[in-house]
Design a protein around this motif. Structure first.
Motif, short mmCIF file in Angstrom:
data_model
loop_
_atom_site.label_atom_id
_atom_site.label_comp_id
_atom_site.label_asym_id
_atom_site.label_seq_id
_atom_site.Cartn_x
_atom_site.Cartn_y
_atom_site.Cartn_z
N ASP A 165 4.33 -3.94 4.02
CA ASP A 165 3.20 -3.25 4.65
C ASP A 165 3.71 -2.60 5.92
OD1 ASP A 165 0.55 -2.42 5.17
OD2 ASP A 165 0.28 -4.14 6.52
N TYR A 198 -3.37 -5.26 1.37
CA TYR A 198 -3.18 -4.56 0.11
C TYR A 198 -4.19 -4.92 -0.98
CZ TYR A 198 -0.70 -2.80 -4.01
OH TYR A 198 -0.36 -2.14 -5.15
N PRO A 209 0.81 -1.22 0.00
CA PRO A 209 0.00 0.00 0.00
C PRO A 209 0.84 1.28 0.00
CG PRO A 209 -0.30 -1.27 2.04
CD PRO A 209 0.64 -2.04 1.19
N GLU A 214 -7.76 -3.76 -0.62
CA GLU A 214 -7.83 -2.31 -0.86
C GLU A 214 -7.83 -2.02 -2.37
OE1 GLU A 214 -4.09 0.34 -0.98
OE2 GLU A 214 -4.66 0.27 1.13
#
Ligand SMILES: Nc1ncnc2c1ncn2[C@@H]1O[C@H](COP(=O)(O)OP(=O)(O)OP(=O)(O)O)[C@@H](O)[C@H]1O
Length: 243
Positions: free
Chosen positions: A213, A236, A37, A239
């Motif tokens: 992450d 991740y 992310p 999302e």
């Protein structure tokens, strides 16, 4: 022996632990994806590898030799080259001149017409044929990324670190870019580590993927396996699917 090995890398910026005890190896000749992310620490990891910033703790081994904290120009000389997410060409220089700069470092004996031809060839490889005389500042974002890649290739690296080179490309352009990334490895025999948010692209090109992450390496392995990992989906991919 691995081409690159990162051992227990740690980096803190004030209250943010950007990289936390990250260890991994990069093998000669692979295309390794680096995903995670926003704010996970991916670019920071590139900055640590290239010596743009110093680690708080940990080490970088290059071809078995410790190079932790080596200056970026020396890391480049040693064979590690990179592109930047926010491109950094010399705006008032032409595309051709922009490529001369790393070429001069890498192949100082290349002079005059030969140097011009090699610069033009590299611009052609990255899709900038016909724009040799354009000032870098007049290029659009996509072409600036192409120029960035031509400059990175001109340094003649053994390892090239690509930071989000696909942003803004349409489908056709993306297919060309993926072919180019494969050819960097297959024809130029360079090893590639590639940060990218476009999962389909990572899946189609990378043999192995690392997932960061919150500064931690939470998973690594073949793309198909990594995509099924519950921790990766939670941190991740869920999302991404919602985006
Ligand atoms: N020079 C800096 N000074 C202070 N904080 C920084 C600095 N560089 C990065 N950070 C912080 O470190 C964390 C990791 O940032 P980094 O840019 O490495 O993430 P990233 O995974 O590359 O994100 P993105 O996908 O958005 O590019 C973020 O919280 C960021 O704000």
């Amino acid at each position: 022996m691995s081409l690159l090995e990162i051992k227990d890398a740690c980096k803190r910026f004030g209250g943010v632990q950007a990289i936390s005890e990250v260890s991994f190896r990069v093998e000669q000749g692979e295309i390794l994806g680096l995903i995670g992310p926003n704010g996970a620490g991916k670019t920071t990891l590139f900055n640590l590898i290239t010596g743009a910033i110093q680690m708080d703790r940990g080490s970088v081994l290059w071809d078995g030799r410790e190079i932790t904290g080596l200056r970026p120009d020396l890391a480049c000389k040693a064979g590690i080259s990179r592109t930047f997410q926010v491109t950094r060409p010399f705006g008032r220089m032409t595309c051709l001149e922009n490529v001369y700069v790393p070429l001069l470092e890498n192949q100082p004996n290349l002079k005059g017409k030969a140097r011009q031809q090699e610069s033009a060839r590299l611009l052609g490889v990255t899709g900038l044929a016909g724009k040799e005389a354009w000032l870098a500042e007049s290029l659009n974002l996509i072409d600036k990324k192409r120029l960035e890649l031509a400059r990175a290739l001109a340094a003649g690296p053994r390892l090239i670190l690509l930071d989000e080179v696909l942003g803004g490309l349409n489908t056709m352009e993306m297919q060309d870019a993926l072919k180019l990334i494969k050819s960097i490895r297959d024809e130029y025999e360079m090893t590639v580590v590639w940060i990218e948010h476009i999962m389909g692209a990572i899946m189609s090109v990378c043999e192995r993927v690392l997932v960061l992450d919150m500064g931690r390496l939470i998973c690594q392995g073949e793309p198909g396996v990594v995509c099924q990992d519950p921790a990766v989906i939670e941190a991740y991919l869920g999302e991404q699917a919602d985006a």
